[in-house]
Motif scaffolding. Sequence first.
Motif, short mmCIF file in Angstrom:
data_model
loop_
_atom_site.label_atom_id
_atom_site.label_comp_id
_atom_site.label_asym_id
_atom_site.label_seq_id
_atom_site.Cartn_x
_atom_site.Cartn_y
_atom_site.Cartn_z
N SER A 162 0.74 -1.16 -0.04
CA SER A 162 0.09 -0.04 0.06
C SER A 162 0.71 1.26 0.14
N SER A 163 2.16 0.87 0.04
CA SER A 163 3.16 2.40 0.07
C SER A 163 2.99 3.01 -1.27
N PRO A 164 3.10 4.18 -1.34
CA PRO A 164 2.89 5.00 -2.62
C PRO A 164 4.27 4.85 -3.47
N ASP A 165 5.28 4.59 -3.07
CA ASP A 165 6.24 4.27 -3.89
C ASP A 165 7.09 3.03 -3.39
N VAL A 166 6.56 1.87 -3.97
CA VAL A 166 7.19 0.50 -3.49
C VAL A 166 8.70 0.26 -3.92
N THR A 167 9.16 0.83 -5.06
CA THR A 167 10.36 0.78 -5.51
C THR A 167 11.48 1.48 -4.70
N SER A 168 10.68 2.44 -4.02
CA SER A 168 11.62 3.70 -3.13
C SER A 168 11.87 3.13 -1.89
N ASP A 169 10.93 2.22 -1.44
CA ASP A 169 10.77 1.55 -0.23
C ASP A 169 12.02 0.35 -0.29
N LEU A 170 11.70 -0.37 -1.50
CA LEU A 170 12.75 -1.48 -1.66
C LEU A 170 14.38 -0.88 -1.86
N ALA A 171 14.53 0.11 -2.63
CA ALA A 171 15.68 0.99 -2.69
C ALA A 171 16.33 1.41 -1.06
N VAL A 172 15.50 1.82 -0.47
CA VAL A 172 16.04 2.33 1.03
C VAL A 172 16.92 1.35 1.63
N VAL A 173 15.81 0.17 1.82
CA VAL A 173 16.70 -1.11 2.77
C VAL A 173 17.68 -1.69 2.04
N GLU A 174 17.75 -1.63 0.77
CA GLU A 174 18.90 -2.39 0.03
C GLU A 174 19.89 -1.40 0.33
N GLN A 175 19.92 -0.25 0.10
CA GLN A 175 20.94 0.64 0.55
C GLN A 175 21.65 0.58 1.68
N GLU A 176 20.79 0.48 2.67
CA GLU A 176 21.14 0.36 4.16
C GLU A 176 21.95 -0.92 4.35
N LEU A 177 21.48 -2.21 3.68
CA LEU A 177 22.23 -3.34 3.92
C LEU A 177 23.52 -3.17 3.17
N LYS A 178 23.84 -2.57 2.25
CA LYS A 178 25.01 -2.20 1.42
C LYS A 178 26.05 -1.26 2.28
N ALA A 179 25.23 -0.46 2.94
CA ALA A 179 26.22 0.62 3.46
C ALA A 179 26.67 -0.07 4.79
N TYR A 180 25.96 -0.96 5.56
CA TYR A 180 25.98 -1.39 6.80
C TYR A 180 27.53 -2.24 6.60
N GLY A 181 27.62 -2.90 5.40
CA GLY A 181 28.53 -3.88 5.12
C GLY A 181 28.53 -5.44 5.95
N HIS A 182 29.68 -5.95 6.04
CA HIS A 182 29.51 -7.22 6.81
C HIS A 182 28.82 -8.25 5.98
N GLY A 183 28.95 -7.90 4.55
CA GLY A 183 28.24 -9.05 3.54
C GLY A 183 26.94 -8.93 3.53
N LEU A 184 26.03 -8.11 4.09
CA LEU A 184 24.58 -8.38 4.18
C LEU A 184 24.14 -8.37 2.95
N ASP A 185 24.72 -7.18 2.18
CA ASP A 185 24.11 -7.07 0.57
C ASP A 185 24.45 -8.25 -0.38
N GLN A 186 25.04 -9.28 0.19
CA GLN A 186 25.49 -10.47 -0.39
C GLN A 186 24.61 -11.66 -0.01
N ARG A 187 23.81 -11.35 0.97
CA ARG A 187 23.19 -12.37 1.67
C ARG A 187 22.05 -12.89 0.88
N PRO A 188 21.55 -14.01 0.59
CA PRO A 188 20.50 -14.51 -0.19
C PRO A 188 19.12 -14.08 0.37
N ARG A 189 18.33 -13.40 -0.53
CA ARG A 189 17.19 -12.54 0.02
C ARG A 189 15.92 -13.19 -1.01
N ILE A 190 14.74 -13.10 -0.12
CA ILE A 190 13.53 -13.23 -0.87
C ILE A 190 12.80 -12.10 -0.72
#
Length: 330
Positions: free
Chosen positions: A248-276
């Motif tokens: 129901s979010s007005p911008d689902v692609t922005s919501d996806l991008a925000v969290v994915e960017q935070e995983l990448k910025a945090y490091g520790h391989g989180l952005d490479q972790r398998p995701r569903i």
Amino acid sequence: MQFIDQARIAVQGGRGGDGIVAFRREKYVPAGGPSGGDGGHGGTVWLEADPNLQTLLDFKYKRLFEAPEGRRGGPNRRSGASGDDLVIRVPCGTEVRLQDSEELLGDLTEPGDRLRVAAGGRGGLGNAHYLSNRNRAPEKFTEGKDGEERQLQLELKLLAEVGIIGLPNAGKSTLISVLSAAKPKIADYPFTTLVPNLGVVRRPSGDGTVFADIPGLIAGAAQGAGLGHDFLRHIERTRLLVHLVDASSPDVTSDLAVVEQELKAYGHGLDQRPRILALNKMELLSPDQLEAARAALAALWEGEVLLISAATNSGLDGLLAEVWKELGIQ
């Protein structure tokens, strides 16, 4: 129960007991030799993983831990008693570091794992050790040594195989509540969840897999904004991430991008972790709106975009099937 996942403590090994100066004094031995005993060793401080603990709350109220001292030696070459070891119990998943250098001393993940964090001091020597041909009546002894002293940083990282992530109010707590017996606080406003929640989900084989509902991330979480920086560490140990996006979010692609960017910025391989990726709250959209939202996400996502509703239990069997497939569980 208050959830505390970081603590600072000071540990001190016990001081060794002193050796003593003594001489044999018996009725028919007027000039007996030296008989001063050694001091006992000081107690050692250990950390031990306890599966019955879930938080570091106890260390909020007690931060200094000292092992008992060794006893001084006795006459007739009697050694002093050693100090008892001090065992401090911590939750499974606790990382132990030195405060100053942040050097990792150990990671207690399995029940019963032990880590020595402060050695006890050696006991001193009695004068019986200093007997020689040149000195038949030594009056020399040594004092016990001080125990090791350390300032420690404890960090609890939850032991879960599957982490549920997403922006605040994406439906993470609702999902874990219907998949497991966990009963997190659920309400229709952001930041309802202020601590991670764990739930055990039954596998097809009958045993359980631990899921963790991580408090909502926001932009800048990896740099400390909101609650994210405090809780991103809890998904470091996961094997798989389930990323929920609010349909129901007005911008689902922005919501996806925000969290994915935070995983990448945090490091520790989180952005490479398998995701569903799952689009939640599908019941709030019309079929056309739902398909448009899925298509928008699919354009940015390599894998399949699942459609689910945690509130109405729709699509959850398909979600779990993907989870078991990614974990290699049949």
